[in-house]
Design a protein around this motif. Structure first.
Motif, PDB file in Angstrom:
ATOM      1  N   TYR A  76      72.751  33.388  14.246  1.00  0.00           N
ATOM      2  CA  TYR A  76      72.596  32.157  15.018  1.00  0.00           C
ATOM      3  C   TYR A  76      71.686  32.405  16.217  1.00  0.00           C
ATOM      4  N   ASN A  77      70.909  31.378  16.559  1.00  0.00           N
ATOM      5  CA  ASN A  77      70.161  31.353  17.816  1.00  0.00           C
ATOM      6  C   ASN A  77      70.685  30.199  18.664  1.00  0.00           C
ATOM      7  N   LEU A  78      70.934  30.471  19.922  1.00  0.00           N
ATOM      8  CA  LEU A  78      71.393  29.429  20.844  1.00  0.00           C
ATOM      9  C   LEU A  78      70.305  29.156  21.870  1.00  0.00           C
ATOM     10  N   CYS A  79      70.006  27.877  22.069  1.00  0.00           N
ATOM     11  CA  CYS A  79      69.034  27.457  23.078  1.00  0.00           C
ATOM     12  C   CYS A  79      69.797  26.929  24.279  1.00  0.00           C
ATOM     13  N   LEU A  80      69.672  27.612  25.424  1.00  0.00           N
ATOM     14  CA  LEU A  80      70.401  27.263  26.647  1.00  0.00           C
ATOM     15  C   LEU A  80      69.425  26.701  27.693  1.00  0.00           C
ATOM     16  N   PRO A  81      69.276  25.368  27.761  1.00  0.00           N
ATOM     17  CA  PRO A  81      68.310  24.772  28.697  1.00  0.00           C
ATOM     18  C   PRO A  81      68.711  25.047  30.147  1.00  0.00           C
ATOM     19  N   GLN A  82      67.707  25.284  30.980  1.00  0.00           N
ATOM     20  CA  GLN A  82      67.929  25.566  32.404  1.00  0.00           C
ATOM     21  C   GLN A  82      67.560  24.339  33.235  1.00  0.00           C
ATOM     22  N   ARG A  83      68.375  24.077  34.252  1.00  0.00           N
ATOM     23  CA  ARG A  83      68.057  22.978  35.170  1.00  0.00           C
ATOM     24  C   ARG A  83      66.740  23.248  35.896  1.00  0.00           C
ATOM     25  N   THR A  84      65.996  22.197  36.185  1.00  0.00           N
ATOM     26  CA  THR A  84      64.858  22.339  37.080  1.00  0.00           C
ATOM     27  C   THR A  84      65.335  22.101  38.501  1.00  0.00           C
ATOM     28  N   LYS A  85      64.673  22.698  39.470  1.00  0.00           N
ATOM     29  CA  LYS A  85      65.061  22.558  40.882  1.00  0.00           C
ATOM     30  C   LYS A  85      64.311  21.369  41.463  1.00  0.00           C
ATOM     31  N   THR A  86      65.032  20.303  41.763  1.00  0.00           N
ATOM     32  CA  THR A  86      64.384  19.093  42.263  1.00  0.00           C
ATOM     33  C   THR A  86      65.404  18.242  42.999  1.00  0.00           C
ATOM     34  N   ILE A  87      64.899  17.292  43.806  1.00  0.00           N
ATOM     35  CA  ILE A  87      65.770  16.332  44.506  1.00  0.00           C
ATOM     36  C   ILE A  87      65.650  14.983  43.816  1.00  0.00           C
ATOM     37  N   HIS A 135      74.179  22.470  15.672  1.00  0.00           N
ATOM     38  CA  HIS A 135      75.233  21.754  16.386  1.00  0.00           C
ATOM     39  C   HIS A 135      74.925  21.774  17.874  1.00  0.00           C
ATOM     40  N   THR A 136      75.659  20.958  18.629  1.00  0.00           N
ATOM     41  CA  THR A 136      75.554  20.964  20.084  1.00  0.00           C
ATOM     42  C   THR A 136      76.872  21.481  20.647  1.00  0.00           C
ATOM     43  N   ILE A 137      76.785  22.498  21.515  1.00  0.00           N
ATOM     44  CA  ILE A 137      77.974  23.010  22.192  1.00  0.00           C
ATOM     45  C   ILE A 137      78.035  22.374  23.580  1.00  0.00           C
ATOM     46  N   LEU A 138      79.168  21.726  23.864  1.00  0.00           N
ATOM     47  CA  LEU A 138      79.336  21.019  25.136  1.00  0.00           C
ATOM     48  C   LEU A 138      80.219  21.773  26.114  1.00  0.00           C
ATOM     49  N   GLY A 139      80.788  22.903  25.683  1.00  0.00           N
ATOM     50  CA  GLY A 139      81.659  23.644  26.581  1.00  0.00           C
ATOM     51  C   GLY A 139      82.495  24.651  25.808  1.00  0.00           C
ATOM     52  N   VAL A 140      83.222  25.465  26.556  1.00  0.00           N
ATOM     53  CA  VAL A 140      84.152  26.423  25.961  1.00  0.00           C
ATOM     54  C   VAL A 140      85.457  26.417  26.751  1.00  0.00           C
ATOM     55  N   ALA A 141      86.539  26.676  26.035  1.00  0.00           N
ATOM     56  CA  ALA A 141      87.818  27.011  26.670  1.00  0.00           C
ATOM     57  C   ALA A 141      87.993  28.500  26.420  1.00  0.00           C
ATOM     58  N   TRP A 142      88.059  29.274  27.493  1.00  0.00           N
ATOM     59  CA  TRP A 142      87.988  30.730  27.338  1.00  0.00           C
ATOM     60  C   TRP A 142      88.959  31.415  28.288  1.00  0.00           C
ATOM     61  N   SER A 143      89.674  32.379  27.756  1.00  0.00           N
ATOM     62  CA  SER A 143      90.577  33.195  28.565  1.00  0.00           C
ATOM     63  C   SER A 143      89.910  34.525  28.869  1.00  0.00           C
ATOM     64  N   GLU A 190      74.499  26.044  34.918  1.00  0.00           N
ATOM     65  CA  GLU A 190      73.486  25.078  34.465  1.00  0.00           C
ATOM     66  C   GLU A 190      74.119  23.753  34.046  1.00  0.00           C
ATOM     67  N   GLY A 191      75.210  23.825  33.284  1.00  0.00           N
ATOM     68  CA  GLY A 191      75.925  22.615  32.893  1.00  0.00           C
ATOM     69  C   GLY A 191      75.232  21.746  31.861  1.00  0.00           C
ATOM     70  N   THR A 192      74.214  22.298  31.174  1.00  0.00           N
ATOM     71  CA  THR A 192      73.470  21.511  30.179  1.00  0.00           C
ATOM     72  C   THR A 192      74.060  21.717  28.783  1.00  0.00           C
ATOM     73  N   PRO A 193      73.897  20.733  27.874  1.00  0.00           N
ATOM     74  CA  PRO A 193      74.313  20.939  26.484  1.00  0.00           C
ATOM     75  C   PRO A 193      73.517  22.080  25.859  1.00  0.00           C
ATOM     76  N   VAL A 194      74.162  22.821  24.947  1.00  0.00           N
ATOM     77  CA  VAL A 194      73.537  23.975  24.286  1.00  0.00           C
ATOM     78  C   VAL A 194      73.324  23.646  22.813  1.00  0.00           C
ATOM     79  N   MET A 195      72.113  23.906  22.315  1.00  0.00           N
ATOM     80  CA  MET A 195      71.860  23.735  20.880  1.00  0.00           C
ATOM     81  C   MET A 195      72.049  25.081  20.190  1.00  0.00           C
ATOM     82  N   ILE A 196      72.792  25.081  19.087  1.00  0.00           N
ATOM     83  CA  ILE A 196      72.986  26.303  18.306  1.00  0.00           C
ATOM     84  C   ILE A 196      72.550  26.040  16.874  1.00  0.00           C
ATOM     85  N   GLY A 197      71.708  26.917  16.349  1.00  0.00           N
ATOM     86  CA  GLY A 197      71.222  26.787  14.979  1.00  0.00           C
ATOM     87  C   GLY A 197      71.494  28.053  14.187  1.00  0.00           C
TER      88      GLY A 197
END
Length: 465
Positions: free
Chosen positions: A454-465, A402-410, A389-396
């Motif tokens: 915590y609740n995380l809101c993970l927005p989903q992309r819409t399918k469009t051109i 806060h806004t989560i913009l990514g993770v570094a994960w092994s 999805e690649g969207t910013p994630v809101m965590i409350g």
């Protein structure tokens, strides 16, 4: 296409005056007359009179005269990167030496140029002649705002770059002709406007001409053709005006910072991969827009950052909502009572999900975490979100958002760091302070309250051109 940090974008801008006379704007010959005028402009660009001036420098270049330069040291054998030492940056230094220390460089170097023409020709023996004609015709004049880019590695030769720019100018004039002919009605013309888009490889930085005044919603068929031409997926809006490439040397007019995380170095975790927000967002935080929301508005600001992402990726054309508009949306969906509008009540992830759906038509997934210590185990789910999805994630959690913009994960060790954009910042738009003080920064699992849910809101992309 070369990697952005190793490349130089040569950009030339200028106005050409299109002019033609149509005896009968609706007649069969009018298209030929228009095309002839565009051909004259292409001949002008290919003539020896064309001159490029390099902004903030003493450099003049005549590209169609076997490559001539006003600087003796810039010759046919020079690499295009040699130009940089003659360009003064805004802070008085030259482009080559004005790199910031410690912070990661953001984007390519841009060399801005202006398109000019010599107006005096060598004196000849021809005497001017006058001819008088009496007839009725429609005279059409229109400025063509040329804006061409050429992206190359710094060791490319100067003649190659400037020959490429002349070719790009000719192509742009031809593309403008196509747009003018397609959208004209009689003697009524729409100004063709160039937009640059950073497309996936191999296309890279690409220019598209759109008619001024025609909204994106009426250009879908053209975008579909372009998606096929560049082999782009048909579920992402790569080529809407909002997706236009932003040159790193240009300021944003609205005053918000974009993508401060691009100036951070990644955390040093062995075997970890980066999974980051895709595209451009604005940093929204406390006390902006003359709204005193210190202590209650963090989730509103995180939501605004998410909305800015959907706007700047071209998914929606609506402006980023204000606190009042967010509150009204929650009243409209029946989540809150009317007295909620204008209050200083905080909201959480579920409300963010409802507002995104109500105002933008965006659906979101909710991830529930019963205690903060569990977030350390959510690497795979978050990595998958940022990959797909690649969207910013809101965590409350509690009364904090806060806004989560990514993770570094092994994947092997499970070690994780979270890229956090903190809406609790109350200062000005100072990138140095925001990155140095960790308002945008990498945080370990101990950043979260280990016992709070915590609740995380993970927005989903819409399918469009």
């Amino acid at each position: 296409m070369v990697h952005s940090e190793e490349c130089i974008i040569f950009r030339v801008k200028g106005i050409l005056e299109f002019a033609c006379q149509l005896d009968n704007p609706n007649g069969a010959q009018s298209d030929n007359t228009i095309s002839k005028s565009f051909q004259n402009l292409r001949s002008k660009v290919s003539s020896k009179n064309i001159v490029f001036t390099v902004s903030n420098s003493p450099i003049l270049i005549w590209p169609n005269m076997g490559f001539q330069s006003s600087m003796e040291s810039l010759t046919e054998a020079s690499a295009c990167g040699d130009i940089l030492q003659y360009i003064e940056s805004d802070d008085g230094g030259n482009k080559k030496s004005s790199k910031k220390k410690d912070k990661k460089r953001s984007g390519p170097t841009v060399v801005n140029m202006k398109l000019l023409f010599e107006v005096t020709d060598p004196a000849g023996n021809e005497a001017p002649s006058l001819m008088r004609m009496s007839s009725q015709h429609h005279s059409v004049k229109m400025p063509l705002p040329l804006d061409c880019v050429y992206s190359v590695s710094a060791d490319e030769s100067l003649p190659t770059v400037f020959t490429g720019l002349v070719e790009a100018l000719n192509k742009q004039i031809a593309d403008m002709e196509e747009v003018v002919l397609r959208y004209r009605k009689g003697s009524s013309f729409l100004v063709p406007q160039p937009f640059h888009f950073q497309l996936p490889k191999p296309a890279g930085l690409t220019t598209v001409i759109y008619p001024a005044g025609v909204p994106d919603s009426q250009l879908q068929a053209i975008r579909e053709d372009l998606h096929r031409k560049f082999e782009l997926s048909i579920d992402k809006p790569y080529l809407r005006r909002a997706n236009a490439f932003h040159f790193p040397d240009e300021a944003y007019k609205d005053g918000y910072l974009r993508n401060p995380h691009m100036h951070l170095n990644p955390p040093n975790i062995e075997d970890a991969k980066l999974y980051l927000v895709q595209g451009v967002y604005s940093y929204h935080h406390y006390m902006q827009d003359r709204v005193d929301d210190d202590g209650w508005g963090c989730a509103y600001r995180s939501l605004q950052t998410i909305c800015s992402w959907f706007q700047q990726q071209g998914y929606v054309e609506t402006a980023v909502p204000t606190h009042m508009q967010i509150q009204q949306a929650l009243v409209d969906v029946g989540d809150k009572e009317a007295r909620f509008v204008g209050s200083r009540q905080w909201i959480g992830s579920i409300e963010v999900q409802a507002v995104l759906n109500q105002l933008l038509g965006v659906t979101s997934k909710i991830m529930f975490v019963s205690q903060g210590s569990e977030l350390a185990t959510k690497g795979r789910e978050l990595a998958n979100h940022f990959q797909t999805e690649g969207t910013p994630v809101m965590i409350g959690g509690g009364v904090l958002a806060h806004t989560i913009l990514g993770v570094a994960w092994s994947e092997n060790t499970g070690e994780i760091r979270f890229l956090i954009l903190d809406p609790h910042y109350t200062g000005g738009e100072d990138l140095q302070i925001i990155t140095d003080k960790g308002w945008c920064g990498w945080k370990g699992p101990d950043f979260w309250d280990q016992n709070a849910y915590y609740n995380l809101c993970l927005p989903q992309r819409t399918k469009t051109i």
